[in-house]
Design an enzyme around this catalytic site. Structure first.
Site, short mmCIF file in Angstrom:
data_model
loop_
_atom_site.label_atom_id
_atom_site.label_comp_id
_atom_site.label_asym_id
_atom_site.label_seq_id
_atom_site.Cartn_x
_atom_site.Cartn_y
_atom_site.Cartn_z
N HIS A 253 0.84 -1.22 0.00
CA HIS A 253 0.00 0.00 0.00
C HIS A 253 0.86 1.25 0.00
CE1 HIS A 253 -3.13 -2.82 1.00
NE2 HIS A 253 -2.56 -3.14 2.15
N HIS B 222 5.49 6.60 6.78
CA HIS B 222 5.20 6.17 5.41
C HIS B 222 4.69 7.38 4.64
CE1 HIS B 222 1.37 5.92 7.57
NE2 HIS B 222 0.87 6.33 6.42
N HIS C 16 2.12 8.95 1.20
CA HIS C 16 1.04 8.81 0.22
C HIS C 16 1.39 9.78 -0.91
CE1 HIS C 16 -1.63 6.82 3.26
NE2 HIS C 16 -0.89 7.55 4.08
N GLU D 286 -3.32 13.41 1.33
CA GLU D 286 -4.61 12.91 1.85
C GLU D 286 -5.40 14.10 2.41
OE1 GLU D 286 -3.69 9.18 4.23
OE2 GLU D 286 -4.61 8.52 2.37
N HIS E 225 3.42 10.59 6.81
CA HIS E 225 2.75 10.31 8.08
C HIS E 225 3.73 9.64 9.05
CE1 HIS E 225 -1.44 10.26 5.99
NE2 HIS E 225 -1.04 11.48 6.31
N THR F 228 -6.24 6.35 7.81
CA THR F 228 -6.78 6.68 6.48
C THR F 228 -6.77 5.47 5.56
OG1 THR F 228 -4.63 7.30 5.56
CG2 THR F 228 -5.92 9.05 6.68
N THR F 229 -6.36 4.31 6.12
CA THR F 229 -6.47 3.06 5.36
C THR F 229 -7.20 2.06 6.24
OG1 THR F 229 -4.50 1.97 6.26
CG2 THR F 229 -4.17 3.45 4.37
C1 LIG Z 1 -5.24 -4.98 12.78
O1 LIG Z 1 -4.80 -3.75 13.31
C2 LIG Z 1 -4.18 -2.91 12.44
C3 LIG Z 1 -3.77 -1.68 12.94
C4 LIG Z 1 -3.13 -0.79 12.16
C5 LIG Z 1 -2.87 -1.09 10.82
C6 LIG Z 1 -3.31 -2.28 10.27
C7 LIG Z 1 -3.10 -2.57 8.91
C8 LIG Z 1 -2.47 -1.61 8.13
C9 LIG Z 1 -2.01 -0.44 8.68
N1 LIG Z 1 -2.17 -0.23 10.00
C10 LIG Z 1 -1.65 0.93 10.57
O2 LIG Z 1 -0.98 0.79 11.57
C11 LIG Z 1 -1.84 2.28 9.97
C12 LIG Z 1 -2.78 2.52 8.98
C13 LIG Z 1 -2.93 3.84 8.50
C14 LIG Z 1 -2.17 4.86 9.02
S1 LIG Z 1 -2.38 6.49 8.46
N2 LIG Z 1 -2.34 6.52 6.87
O3 LIG Z 1 -1.25 7.25 8.98
O4 LIG Z 1 -3.67 6.92 8.90
C15 LIG Z 1 -1.26 4.61 10.02
C16 LIG Z 1 -1.09 3.31 10.50
C17 LIG Z 1 -3.96 -3.22 11.10
ZN LIG Z 2 -0.77 7.40 6.04
#
Ligand SMILES: COc1ccc2c(ccc[n+]2C(=O)c2ccc(S(N)(=O)=O)cc2)c1
Ligand SMILES: [Zn+2]
Length: 260
Positions: A63, A93, A95, A105, A118, A198-199
């Site tokens: 991703h 990471h 985007h 984003e 992020h 956001t994912t």
């Molecule tokens: C099952 O529990 C999880 C928890 C978090 C997971 C994840 C899968 C992917 C990304 N994450 C992340 O840690 C994650 C996802 C998005 C973002 S963001 N783009 O910074 O909002 C940061 C961190 C699964």
């Molecule tokens: Zn992010």
């Protein structure tokens, strides 16, 4: 097959089918409208203690490209601002888009930036693991930094020079000794609001801290992110990794505060 992605069939517009919280009350990202943000004089500065940070590896998770940190103690934390206690740095990471005009984003009064960094932190004071914190309303704090194209960024090459080693989904490379402080703008004035990942799984666990000033990177440096692919080496389909951003979500009455 992957559960979700950024394509026509599996992108942000259908995430709600497997992740109903996608239509929740505190989803991210959002469009930040500066004049509607309330200036809060009680919001102190963001304090980053990254000097002892220990980066471990860089990976393509299908991703984005992620740099992971050692988070078994409080060696690298963010605190201050809207945060009630220190949050531990876990990973960062990016985007980005396929063209310069979009890729971030969060947007600012409808303006998209070319990319968004992020820095993900978790509340190790209240929760035992990142996974537990990721499901709690005050579990995570993500520092968002906009990237704008212009001159070459003098430190980003440390990352772009190794991206070829993590071209495919599932690839990982050692990446030690990198301190992300070199990726921050000089001023850390910010907007803050309560939102989500956001994912998927889109957990509503993030205190967002979006820095107002972008950092400047060259088109050449940004182009190197686009040589990554969403797909694994064994797959015959080679899908260029770009436009891995979720569009802004409804504010649903939330207040955005401004540090100043
Ligand atoms: C099952 O529990 C999880 C928890 C978090 C997971 C994840 C899968 C992917 C990304 N994450 C992340 O840690 C994650 C996802 C998005 C973002 S963001 N783009 O910074 O909002 C940061 C961190 C699964
Ligand atoms: Zn992010």
């Amino acid at each position: 097959g992957n559960l979700w992605g950024y394509g026509e069939q599996d992108g942000p517009s259908v995430w709600h089918k497997n992740y109903p919280v996608a239509e929740g009350a505190r989803q991210s990202p959002i469009d930040i409208v500066p004049h509607q943000a309330s200036h809060d004089p009680s919001l102190g500065p963001i304090v980053l203690n990254y000097d002892k940070c220990t980066s471990i590896k860089i990976a393509n998770n299908g991703h984005s490209v992620v740099v992971e940190f050692e988070d078994s103690d409080d060696r690298s934390v963010i605190q201050g601002g809207p945060l009630g206690n220190p949050y531990r740095l876990k990973q960062f990471h990016f985007h980005w888009g396929g063209k310069d005009c979009h890729g971030s984003e969060h947007t600012v009064a409808g303006k998209s930036y070319a990319s968004e960094l992020h820095l993900v932190h978790w509340n190790a004071v209240k929760y035992k693991t990142f996974e537990e914190a990721a499901t709690a309303p005050d579990g995570l704090a993500v520092l968002g930094i906009f990237l704008e194209t212009g001159d070459n960024h003098r430190w980003l090459h440390t990352i772009t020079d190794v991206l070829y080693t993590v071209k495919f989904k599932g690839s990982v490379t050692d990446f030690k000794g990198f301190n992300p402080k070199c990726l921050l703008p000089s001023s850390l004035h910010y907007w803050t609001y309560l939102g989500s990942l956001t994912t998927p799984p889109l957990y509503e666990s993030v205190t967002w801290i979006v820095v107002k000033d972008p950092i400047i990177v060259s088109e050449k440096q940004l182009g190197k992110f686009r040589m990554l692919v969403f797909t694994g080496e064994e797959e015959d389909q080679r899908t260029r990794m770009e436009n891995n951003f979720r569009p802004p979500q409804p504010l649903k009455g939330r207040k955005v505060r401004s540090s100043n």
